[in-house]
Write a protein that holds these residues in place. Structure first.
Motif, mmCIF file in Angstrom:
data_model
loop_
_atom_site.group_PDB
_atom_site.id
_atom_site.type_symbol
_atom_site.label_atom_id
_atom_site.label_comp_id
_atom_site.label_asym_id
_atom_site.label_seq_id
_atom_site.Cartn_x
_atom_site.Cartn_y
_atom_site.Cartn_z
ATOM 1 N N GLN A 22 -64.535 -88.319 -23.585
ATOM 2 C CA GLN A 22 -65.877 -87.760 -23.613
ATOM 3 C C GLN A 22 -66.854 -88.736 -24.243
ATOM 4 O O GLN A 22 -66.486 -89.499 -25.134
ATOM 5 C CB GLN A 22 -65.899 -86.464 -24.429
ATOM 6 N N ALA A 32 -71.241 -82.538 -22.369
ATOM 7 C CA ALA A 32 -70.078 -82.965 -23.147
ATOM 8 C C ALA A 32 -69.791 -81.983 -24.283
ATOM 9 O O ALA A 32 -68.626 -81.728 -24.602
ATOM 10 C CB ALA A 32 -70.297 -84.371 -23.689
ATOM 11 N N THR A 47 -66.316 -80.164 -25.020
ATOM 12 C CA THR A 47 -65.672 -80.232 -26.332
ATOM 13 C C THR A 47 -65.365 -78.836 -26.845
ATOM 14 O O THR A 47 -64.276 -78.581 -27.382
ATOM 15 C CB THR A 47 -66.570 -80.986 -27.336
#
Length: 121
Positions: A21, A48, A52
């Motif tokens: 990422q 992202a 996550t």
């Protein structure tokens, strides 16, 4: 079904997943080792951050275990400013309104990334 669900279902129990990422700060553009511009990473960071959060939820639920984390710089090289603008223009990130398009020298974009080794439980 999201990508993480597809990966965890495809991996055998005990199998590995590599998660890469982009992370903050914003990527920046270098010319001859000097920072000449920053690229607004926030649109990509929003995506992202959601990815996550999905991984963190799987870790909290004990569906995955995190075995290793490596934060590192990724550098992408461009032949000139026009090449860079064309590439960034096709991404989720807006390009700064600076003189980069007229640069005829090689440029490098540097951004931070995180690689995590995850094991399916």
């Amino acid at each position: 079904m999201n990508a993480l669900s597809q990966m965890t279902e495809a991996a055998a129990p005990g199998g590995l997943i590599l998660d890469l990422q982009v992370i903050r700060p914003d990527p920046y553009v270098e010319l001859d080792g000097r920072v000449v511009a920053r690229i607004d990473g926030e649109p990509l960071f929003e995506w992202a951050d959601a990815a996550t959060a999905a991984v963190e939820a799987r870790l909290a639920a004990a569906d995955l275990t995190e075995e290793a984390v490596d934060d590192h710089d990724v550098r992408k090289h461009y032949s000139d400013g026009a090449d860079l603008v064309e590439d960034v223009g096709s991404s989720k990130r807006p390009f700064p309104d600076e003189v980069i398009p007229i640069v005829t020298e090689p440029l490098v974009v540097r951004e931070r990334c995180r690689l995590r080794r995850l094991r399916v439980r």
